[in-house]
Design a protein around this motif. Structure first.
Motif, mmCIF file in Angstrom:
data_model
loop_
_atom_site.group_PDB
_atom_site.id
_atom_site.type_symbol
_atom_site.label_atom_id
_atom_site.label_comp_id
_atom_site.label_asym_id
_atom_site.label_seq_id
_atom_site.Cartn_x
_atom_site.Cartn_y
_atom_site.Cartn_z
ATOM 1 N N GLU A 62 -4.502 7.956 0.262
ATOM 2 C CA GLU A 62 -4.302 9.238 0.379
ATOM 3 C C GLU A 62 -4.696 9.447 1.813
ATOM 4 O OE1 GLU A 62 -2.757 10.665 -2.415
ATOM 5 O OE2 GLU A 62 -1.993 12.155 -1.007
ATOM 6 N N GLU B 117 -1.960 8.364 4.383
ATOM 7 C CA GLU B 117 -1.132 9.440 4.249
ATOM 8 C C GLU B 117 -1.182 10.773 5.187
ATOM 9 O OE1 GLU B 117 -0.019 10.343 -0.007
ATOM 10 O OE2 GLU B 117 1.423 12.005 0.772
ATOM 11 N N ASP C 11 3.973 6.741 0.862
ATOM 12 C CA ASP C 11 3.966 8.309 0.309
ATOM 13 C C ASP C 11 4.213 9.230 1.484
ATOM 14 O OD1 ASP C 11 3.448 7.286 -2.195
ATOM 15 O OD2 ASP C 11 1.163 7.677 -1.853
ATOM 16 N N GLU D 203 6.227 13.257 2.116
ATOM 17 C CA GLU D 203 5.787 14.539 2.819
ATOM 18 C C GLU D 203 6.908 14.802 4.079
ATOM 19 O OE1 GLU D 203 3.594 16.102 1.325
ATOM 20 O OE2 GLU D 203 2.849 14.687 0.075
HETATM 21 MN MN LIG Z 1 1.645 12.713 -1.087
#
Ligand SMILES: [Mn+2]
Ligand SMILES: [Mn+2]
Lengths: 227, 267, 227, 227, 227, 227, 227, 267
Positions: free
Chosen positions: B106, B109, B170, B174
């Motif tokens: 994350e 990302e 990921d 976005e």
């Molecule tokens: Mn995401």
């Protein structure tokens, strides 16, 4: 023969098969790698700049198909010819991918549908099962359907790149393909599912043509281009 | 409380003796794992919040502020990652990898999203790792003197290539959201920029294909869908844009439309 | 209490819960029926003729909400108040639909966002969990997002009906809504997915506004209408 | 009767049923083949050239329905009349396809909704269950919904072909259909799902009408056409 | 560095890892083969005749552990030492099996629990992670639990072979093991599951002891044996 | 060749294959029916009365194997010999069942393990792939494992029927089988899973022998029987 | 309230729930740890030596229940009382274990069935949902069934320890319990499954009693013991 | 309520007209379906309760009472099935089959359990159907006179072979439970009887094999497991039983044990 002897004997059979599968897997892995390289070359046609030199891209792809041919040549030697279907699952996927790539190259070059014979020639394999390692008909059809989906993407991106004529030609081609598939009595589940996806590609491309048409862009091109 | 339970157990037994040792070892490991899971959760939450914050750049005029705010948030996240590095000191990173991989992905990302917005480029694994170097000024926690390292101690954290890939995969989701929002806000350039960038990432992933770990292959489908949505958006912009000149001329309200055009934006 | 008595007593508990679920299901079914009727009333605003008498349509819808209130009143009595979340799944879906309908009516009437308090009042339920049968916050948000999607459709159809001012107003409203949602750190999966859909609604409305702008139709209306 | 006798006796029932299913499957396969042929005939209306001779296409399709009637005639004889619903799943899908095709022909001919009676006549089956092999109401409705989706495609393609009047007429027709469906208390899952798809068709067609309307193309046609 | 370069760079990492995994897999396969051979040697203790020459069986097993040691030696060289846990899944299963076999040999020899140090020595690996390729504590524990299950089988079969003293000794041993495990705060799912299985082994052995006890066979032995 | 011609040509291939599959399915269905009849005959050995006339049951089963041979004979003619593995999945299951039944008959007759050659002879098929329709080795092994599980049931039921000697003989047989399987390097997933089940059969039978042994029933028989 | 304020306010709600779940999880973890300690204390009653000082073991267990009460006290404060069922899954399992342990202590002390009221008191929670954090009836029943299984083990081990009277008393107790459960119309799946297990416990204990009976050991004790 | 909604719909439209007809037809069907589902649920619940009641025969001395009570309960269930038959009058039974099949299967399970306990035989499909004949004394509900049938009207309900099979397959689970309970209550004969009976049913099902409907095949595995449990129980009884004579003689407490034996039951 004692139980132990029997089982030792059996072990021999099992080991032999495992070795074959191992060998096949290795060659298939290289084929997949090469297929991915060809894909990378061809995918650049979706980029705004990519539309210009399609011929050179096709050229590069055709060169990479040489490696493919070397490897399909090796693949044939890895297992007894009559056991094609015993090991089918191993190369099924990559053959479909390669068919798609061959079909895409041929479409980009001539805007026509590659035949099974042509694909077989590009991959240096057979069309008829009797003659040796061949391209199964369902794998050929699956490859063609993957290309259809790539073409719907191409229709969209060619508009973005300012090429308003291509979508119409793709639309005609895909419609013909759809009619062809409608002649088939598909029962096979995965192929049937793929074919159901074709409907969406047809619709998508029709909407692109519509968008051009309502803005008078399609006609404009027609008169200009007249290819 | 443990005391009472122990009474019922024959403590002379070598088996019991051995298991008491095991207990300590397992508990130490589990506790560390548990701590790492918690830090990782914080990293995830804060990274997600940073991403949410960054999405606001499409709707406000002065996005530099947002980028700076996001950088402050990311500094906080990096501090947390420093705690992870601290926990992993002297350990096999891979033993606890499962505990913190969601958080790290994350973070990748978030940081790559931030980097893209500022530099319009894909952040590299090296660039990410370069910012995960932590200085510990005084090493008084363990040992009396400068036994572990002379001067300020340097601690590093290495994001694995797989975590990097998964974070970048990921990121494409976005980017897609950002693209749609940009169109929604009348921004005509960002979508095209995003489409090219996303296409490059997509081509990169298809080059790696199924040679990467299973989790990467799983994300390919979503990536392809995101790319499709962005390409559709660019297509729509192009098609729409094609009408301006003609209708401008044909239209009675030519001047107003021209005025709009010089504004370099719509509505 | 003998073992036997104890178990008979226990049996009572088990049967009771099943009865409760059955009762809830019945009331919810009627709520769904009424929600569909309200929808039919409101749907007609999308038709060219429908734009004229929006007030009378809202009026009719509000009358139908009386039936809703009678039924939510019944619903509350069907289970112990403090077990709301035990049975939540039963009414979750219909409460979201009703929130959407209430929000749509309020928007049509005043072009503003219905608050959770207003929805609660229209449905005659509570906002605070402590006070009784209430509107869960996530259900309220879901209902609002359904309305956003309905508004993007309304923007398109109002152009067809020749109302060029409404799209701009809808655009402003939806943009505000979007900013609001951006403040939330959504984790919950179904709600997050719905929220992602909002981006497409915003985009669609923006395209409508763009189409009006380049033709100067948006401005024209503004000066004219000034509603 | 011993347990063994009892099971032998039941085995008899089961075998008989399997034979019936096998027979039904064969006839249904031919019906599917014919349905695909009719579809191929009708698909060409989506092409620019196809708009000109719609009547002759409908004619051809109607001829192919003769084959259909022969086969539905056979189908009826394959199982006891009162067990229609026991074997319903076998022909459900193809009857829905045929209803769609019949409805599409009738729409192309008269721009009106085919009635269940008309479909039954075209397929030479009954409307009332009591009278024999009939068209189940839900299958009729499913067929109508498939046509709705085809009409949204037709709206898009008629614009491409320069027919700007048709989309508006399709829009009115589909809206009427949508209102009709909202009267229904659908519980049945697959039909409900199909109906949920109608929303997208409605929306798509509204967007086509919008595109024409904002460019002043719709009105232009109206005055011209006045059909 | 361009996006393409970045992906090529990463591809390098991925390929290297795959090669390592392939190497590891090969060594592990031989370890599994050897483990199966050791098992075959030890399995014979369950047979009536097998009880007599347990020492010679243990001897044979210990000889086969030489091969194991050669292979664990190879295994260590296949990957960077500090990445033990990256590839852990590959050898986890076989190390548990080998621990079980080592523990079983030691139990048969001395009726005591093998320590982690002893297992490590038998396999020629380390106990401490810092020192090199080591035996993970959870794998050690899993191996011990597999042995527990084997001992419950041994308790049953020793009665068949007329050895009435062994079950009681096994029962005491297993109970001690159970108490030991209850000290642990197991969170890890697979180990926890295995431990749950221990309950059944405990119960089974208790029932064997019960069977001997109620027939007065247990005591009889006790006085005789007094080991 | 036009797209249409190409697809018509392809349709020919697809139809041919579907016909073959249809034919195979029909023969296999009868084989399954016969297998079930043989099973019914053999299952009666589990009944208290069934132990008496095992020979006559085996006799009946062997007669039914005549029907099997007729049908395997037909099966061979239904597809090109070299495409065995293309259609393998169709008969795989029934061949495993038939192997189990043949193995069970042979065990009941001689208490020994049927060889692959014997099974092939009983089914009138080949052992070597090269010679024609053969018994795949993994299917043979799967059939043997099904029998092992049936034997563990037989051990239990023979005790119930008062035959205390059989379990011991079954135990020895199963142990030998287990050793045999331990020689194999199984990778194949479904076979591996079946083999894991063998452990439970071994354990179950050992417990039966234990129960007899602790009550002095095993020995008693031994002295009596001394087969 | 502006849209922004409204949404900030909403964000608060969403975060709160997650925090609650985290808090609950922590307390439950300690409860599980304590439950395991109580189990260790009570497990020793199965060992020969353990039978002597049951009272002191119960005493120790009761002391550990103090820690439990402290923690259930904390648990109650972690979430709004009326949302018991919203978070039920978190503590369901541990409450069942604790009920089992409380029931086991009470049985060992008084050989009677603990009531739900008593369990509630031992855990310092409520019986009636209205009064606060309570013991759900299904969790109470599950705990009682876990104890039944522990008692069947106790019956076996008490024979080994030479206590021939206890199995008979356990048998009577378990039979009464079984009768009680028969009164329930269980529909709930997991509970029904547990209840099916009770039949095996009853059976096992009956077998122990039988074994004692045919050896006259049961009666012997009765006259002796007469507790 | 419906009225108001209608106002917004153009009622002249032939489409709307047609859909109003559809609405009536669909609602009628759905209502019937709904009513059948509800009756079927009642049938299921009452049948399950009867099965629970019947299980008590293994624990009480006078089981005749229980059998009679169960019969009364089953009469109630049959009345409910009469309502199903009433709903199906003139309909295609198969159209609504899915609505009531769970109830009917559970009834077959209950009635065959009852039949087994009383007669130790498998009830046949005919015997089940023979009890599902319902007399309607006066037919005043429809039409004025005796137009539908002269005299009392006979209504029948036919359980399908598949429902019969599925009910019997579930019966085997109950038989297994009964067997284990019997052993638990010291009953030495019932388990053997049950084992033979269950084996017959098992052999019957394996004769039908996978030619039956899919649901039947799915239950074969459970059936096999139940049979295994029953066979194990019989085995255990036999093994235990084998000890009596020897230990009787060897034992000091011969007389007491003998006394127990004449009691024809243990404990
Ligand atoms: Mn995401
Ligand atoms: Mn049941």
């Amino acid at each position: 023969m004692s139980v132990t002897e029997m089982f030792s004997y059996i072990q021999g059979f099992l080991s032999a098969e495992q070795d074959i599968r191992e060998d096949i897997r290795k060659v298939v892995q290289i084929l997949e790698q090469t297929a991915r390289e060809i894909l990378t070359v061809l995918q650049s046609v979706h980029q705004p700049s990519g539309f210009k030199d399609i011929p050179s891209k096709c050229q590069k792809a055709r060169e990479l198909f040489c490696t493919v041919r070397t490897k399909t040549g090796e693949l044939k030697t890895k297992f007894p010819a009559e056991q094609y279907y015993r090991y089918h699952e191993h190369w099924r996927f990559v053959l479909q991918r390669l068919t798609f790539l061959a079909a895409f190259v041929v479409y980009l070059e001539t805007e026509s549908l590659v035949t099974r014979e042509e694909v077989a020639k590009i991959l240096d394999i057979e069309v008829d099962r009797e003659k040796g390692f061949h391209l199964d008909i369902e794998d050929y059809l699956a490859g063609v359907l993957i290309m259809a989906s790539e073409l719907s993407r191409l229709a969209v991106n060619s508009v973005t790149s300012g090429d308003y004529g291509r979508p119409l030609r793709i639309s005609n081609f895909i419609n013909e393909l759809d009619s062809g598939f409608r002649l088939l009595n598909l029962k096979n589940d995965p192929l049937r599912k793929r074919y159901d996806g074709l409907k969406y590609d047809v619709k998508k491309i029709e909407e692109v043509v519509y968008d051009l048409s309502i803005r008078g862009l399609a006609k404009e091109q027609e008169t200009e281009g007249d290819k | 409380a443990g005391q009472k339970a122990d009474d019922c157990v024959n403590s002379d037994s070598p088996v019991i003796g051995a298991f008491k040792v095991f207990q300590r070892e397992l508990d130490t490991k589990h506790d560390k794992h548990e701590r790492l899971v918690k830090i990782s959760r914080d990293v995830t939450i804060e990274s997600k919040r940073t991403i949410f914050l960054l999405h606001r750049v499409t709707s406000v005029p002065d996005f530099e502020n947002i980028l700076n705010d996001a950088d402050v948030k990311l500094d906080g996240v990096r501090q947390k990652i420093g705690q992870i590095a601290e926990e992993l000191r002297g350990e096999d990173l891979h033993q606890f990898h499962r505990a913190f991989t969601p958080g790290i992905q994350e973070y990748v990302e978030a940081v790559s999203f931030h980097h893209f917005i500022r530099h319009r480029k894909l952040i590299s694994l090296e660039e990410i790792n370069a910012r995960l170097v932590f200085m510990k000024e005084d090493q008084t926690t363990k040992g009396g003197g400068e036994d572990v390292c002379a001067g300020p101690c340097v601690l590093t954290f290495q994001v694995t290539p797989t975590d990097y890939l998964l974070g970048v995969a990921d990121l494409t989701g976005e980017l897609m959201r950002m693209c749609i929002s940009s169109v929604g806000n009348g921004d005509m350039d960002t979508p095209f920029e995003l489409s090219g960038f996303l296409r490059e990432i997509h081509d990169g992933f298809s080059y790696i294909g199924n040679t990467g770990p299973y989790e990467v292959s799983k994300k390919l489908h979503t990536l392809r869908q995101s790319l499709g949505k962005v390409e559709d958006a660019c297509y729509a912009l192009r098609v729409r844009g094609s009408e301006i000149p003609k209708h401008m001329l044909a239209d009675v309200f030519t001047s107003r439309a021209a005025h709009l055009e010089t504004d370099d934006g719509i509505a």
